[in-house]
Enzyme design. Structure first.
Site, short mmCIF file in Angstrom:
data_model
loop_
_atom_site.label_atom_id
_atom_site.label_comp_id
_atom_site.label_asym_id
_atom_site.label_seq_id
_atom_site.Cartn_x
_atom_site.Cartn_y
_atom_site.Cartn_z
CG HIS A 105 1.01 5.23 3.97
ND1 HIS A 105 0.11 5.20 5.01
CD2 HIS A 105 1.73 4.09 4.06
CE1 HIS A 105 0.30 4.07 5.71
NE2 HIS A 105 1.27 3.38 5.15
CG HIS A 120 -0.33 -0.24 2.52
ND1 HIS A 120 0.08 -1.50 2.92
CD2 HIS A 120 0.01 0.60 3.52
CE1 HIS A 120 0.61 -1.43 4.14
NE2 HIS A 120 0.59 -0.16 4.52
#
Ligand code: 5GP
Ligand code: ZN
Length: 139
Positions: free
Chosen positions: A101, A99
């Site tokens: 950010h 992921h």
């Protein structure tokens, strides 16, 4: 993958505040945001680290990061963002599904730059820089 919280979000088993979705990538608001608009961009398929991503998927992911960075900044009226990946457990990765950010940055937010990550910096001279560059280039 079973037991992966982000796979469960992709499968619609856990609610999320979705901001983007296409065939291979999705993005949603972080449930415990560092700033208003803190967004996570993920590949829909399960891969633990950036290093594990197929090249095409890495391209799709970064294209979405590029578009979403602009949209996040505009939505919360931020003039900058910190875009970062905790890539591996030792680097602070808590959810083992890649992921990215996108954290909006604001005047006086008390946040720091990436260079504040590490206090004890190594002393690396020119010869070692040469050796390191050669090792990375040839690996
Ligand atoms: P990491 O430390 O792995 O880079 O970051 C994981 C991020 O995922 C954290 O910022 C955390 O707040 C966020 N997070 C963890 N669980 C959930 C969840 O169930 N939903 C959402 N939207 N974010 C989550
Ligand atoms: Zn997963």
């Amino acid at each position: 993958m079973t037991d992966c919280i982000f796979c469960s979000i992709v499968d619609g088993e856990i609610p999320n505040h979705s901001v983007y979705e296409d065939e291979t990538v999705m993005a949603f608001l972080d449930a415990n945001p560092l700033a208003r608009g803190h967004t996570l961009v993920i590949p829909k398929s399960h891969h633990e680290r950036i290093n594990d991503l197929p090249a095409d998927l890495a391209t799709d992911l970064f294209a979405a990061v590029r578009d979403l960075t602009e949209r996040v900044e505009s939505a919360v009226d931020a003039s900058a963002t910190t875009v970062a990946v905790n890539n591996g457990e030792l680097a602070g990765q808590e959810v083992p599904h890649v992921h990215v950010h996108i954290v909006p940055r604001f005047e006086g937010d008390g946040g720091r730059p990436i260079h504040a990550l590490i206090d004890e910096r190594p002393d690396v001279d020119d010869d070692e820089l040469d050796a390191l560059a050669a090792a990375i280039a040839s690996s």
